[in-house]
Design an enzyme around this catalytic site. Structure first.
Site, PDB file in Angstrom:
ATOM      1  N   HIS A  86      26.909  13.157 -10.471  1.00 55.30           N
ATOM      2  CA  HIS A  86      26.425  13.827 -11.515  1.00 55.30           C
ATOM      3  C   HIS A  86      24.922  13.623 -11.513  1.00 55.30           C
ATOM      4  O   HIS A  86      24.701  12.394 -11.692  1.00 55.30           O
ATOM      5  CB  HIS A  86      27.005  13.749 -12.835  1.00 55.30           C
ATOM      6  N   ASP A 165      32.670  20.354 -26.318  1.00 55.88           N
ATOM      7  CA  ASP A 165      31.196  20.034 -25.864  1.00 55.88           C
ATOM      8  C   ASP A 165      30.314  21.228 -25.801  1.00 55.88           C
ATOM      9  O   ASP A 165      29.285  21.333 -26.240  1.00 55.88           O
ATOM     10  CB  ASP A 165      31.469  19.207 -24.339  1.00 55.88           C
ATOM     11  N   ARG A 172      23.630  21.158 -30.939  1.00 56.03           N
ATOM     12  CA  ARG A 172      22.440  20.219 -30.657  1.00 56.03           C
ATOM     13  C   ARG A 172      21.387  20.717 -30.375  1.00 56.03           C
ATOM     14  O   ARG A 172      20.172  20.239 -30.901  1.00 56.03           O
ATOM     15  CB  ARG A 172      22.858  18.911 -29.812  1.00 56.03           C
ATOM     16  N   SER A 187      28.986  14.220 -23.800  1.00 57.92           N
ATOM     17  CA  SER A 187      29.053  15.602 -23.412  1.00 57.92           C
ATOM     18  C   SER A 187      29.188  15.275 -21.769  1.00 57.92           C
ATOM     19  O   SER A 187      29.860  16.149 -21.319  1.00 57.92           O
ATOM     20  CB  SER A 187      27.546  16.019 -23.513  1.00 57.92           C
ATOM     21  N   LYS A 191      33.050  16.561 -19.715  1.00 58.66           N
ATOM     22  CA  LYS A 191      33.280  17.402 -18.574  1.00 58.66           C
ATOM     23  C   LYS A 191      33.644  16.804 -17.158  1.00 58.66           C
ATOM     24  O   LYS A 191      34.425  17.241 -16.370  1.00 58.66           O
ATOM     25  CB  LYS A 191      31.899  18.269 -18.431  1.00 58.66           C
TER      26      LYS A 191
END
Ligand code: URA
Length: 428
Positions: A86, A165, A172, A187, A191
């Site tokens: 990621h 999320d 947010r 968050s 995922k």
């Protein structure tokens, strides 16, 4: 049915810096997802977290509660290890494209659930959708079959993963609470853990083109996520990487695919190769192949073979011509010298204004739009030599793109100091 807790008590606890009992925090996330806890209450809680932080335990519970709000995928029956990457996002960051097939060429499964871009950072799916026929939406069964047969999948994340999320992130975004590190970490990791990967490498970027502008905050985010991965049973390592200048020479969609294919053919810009190789080594180390010769797999065509199979499996034609821009505008060096500076963020904004990105989630991107750089910081240039070319469908877009680039690059006399892209490595 009556509710077991009261959101105001949870907000008070965080406001007054008291620990939040596990069952109350789990309930808060669940009750917010169900619509019982209001947006106003959750926004107040998020602001208290931004101001007062969260303990390691609270972050773990928050993440776990967000995972439990939706489905959790499992690739345990595949018979090979799974590892994912990621990136916190940057300008010209197309690393997933060469990286997923490269790692998969070592017999490892890479389940990469990706998103579409919003704002100046492009989305991996947008880039791949430049390839004629390629489709992002796969069923769970198609994904498992592709992981078994090809090894690498890059596809759209279904809406069933961590719906808490999705709701919290949107809140947010409009309440000034995006920057809270515990909320960013939970968050991202909710995922990734829900996606079912066994191991994870994080590319946490710092610098002007990154979400985290300074190295200290990037390090804190990386540490928090590495701990969270470990606490949740996902072996996690992070690299802190420099995002002050654009990555590679292509910023856009189709041009980023072209550059990724160059890397898979054993060429491509040195920085893209450096980061792809560094991340591949980390991913393969986590699944027990620390000595894998990743450079050889780029040089001898193994990674390219996996790329072609990966694109074909999703109905794309790896040999089809990529979309080309109708209009181009090249900017040249006003004098001889050396490229002293190229700021990532303005180049990302310019590509976005040219049509490569979207301003609203339902906008379409123009795959042929973007910016091609001809030189990088540190390169010598002659007067009149091309520095970059703007690519668009419509020449009326050039003025606003050029406005974004004013003051964003400089030809000087002294080359900037160049360290490696990878500043630090964070492990459990
Ligand atoms: N990306 C995410 O998925 N979540 C955040 O909170 C920030 C960036």
């Amino acid at each position: 049915m009556s509710e077991p807790f009261d959101a105001v008590d949870v907000i008070h606890a965080k406001r007054d810096k008291h620990p939040i009992p596990e069952d109350e925090l789990r309930w808060m996330v669940d009750a917010y997802t169900r619509g019982y806890v209001s947006d106003a209450q959750m926004a107040s809680f998020a602001m208290a977290v931004l101001l007062n932080g969260m303990s390691r335990d609270e972050i773990r519970v928050m993440t776990d509660a967000m995972i439990a709000s939706g489905e959790r995928m499992s690739f345990a029956g595949l018979g090979k290890p799974t590892v994912d990457k990621h990136s916190t996002g940057g300008v010209g960051d197309k690393i997933t494209l060469p990286l997923a097939p490269l790692v998969a060429s070592f017999g490892v499964a890479v389940p990469q659930l990706s998103g579409r871009g919003l704002g100046h950072t492009g989305g991996t799916l947008d880039k791949l959708e430049s390839i004629p026929g390629w489709r992002a939406a796969l069923t769970g069964d198609e994904m498992s079959a592709q992981l078994r047969d090809v090894g690498a999948v890059v596809c759209a994340a279904g809406s069933g993963l961590a719906p808490a999320d999705k709701k919290l992130y949107a809140l947010r975004d409009v309440t000034g609470t995006v920057e809270a590190i515990p909320l960013i970490a939970s968050s991202i990791m909710s995922k990734k853990i829900a996606e079912g990967t066994g191991a994870l490498v994080l590319d946490v970027k710092f610098g002007s083109g990154a979400f985290m502008k300074d190295l200290d905050r990037a390090r804190e985010l990386a540490r928090t996520m590495v701990e969270l991965g470990g606490d949740s049973g996902v072996a996690t390592t992070a690299l802190l990487t420099d995002m002050n200048a654009p990555l590679g020479l292509a910023i856009g969609n189709a041009n980023e695919v072209r550059e990724s294919v160059e890397v898979l053919a054993g060429g491509g810009p040195a920085d893209i190769v450096e980061l792809t190789v560094a991340l591949a080594r980390e991913m393969l180390s986590l699944v027990g192949q620390p000595d894998a010769d990743v450079e050889a797999a780029l040089a001898d065509g193994r990674a390219m073979d996996t790329w072609r199979a990966m694109i074909r499996a999703q109905d794309g034609d790896p040999d089809a011509a990529l979309p080309a821009p109708r209009e181009t505008h090249t900017v040249t060096a006003p004098r001889a010298g050396v490229v002293a500076r190229m700021e990532a963020l303005p180049f990302g904004v310019a590509a976005w204004r040219l049509g490569a990105g979207r301003a609203r989630a339902d906008d379409a991107v123009v795959h042929a739009s973007g910016v091609d750089l001809h030189v990088k910081p540190g390169d010598a240039v002659a007067a009149g030599q091309p520095v970059f070319t703007l690519l668009a469908e419509d020449a009326s877009r050039f003025d606003r793109a050029l406005a974004a680039l004013e003051g964003a690059w400089e030809i000087g006399q002294v080359a900037p100091e160049r360290g490696g892209l990878v500043a630090e490595r964070i492990t459990a």
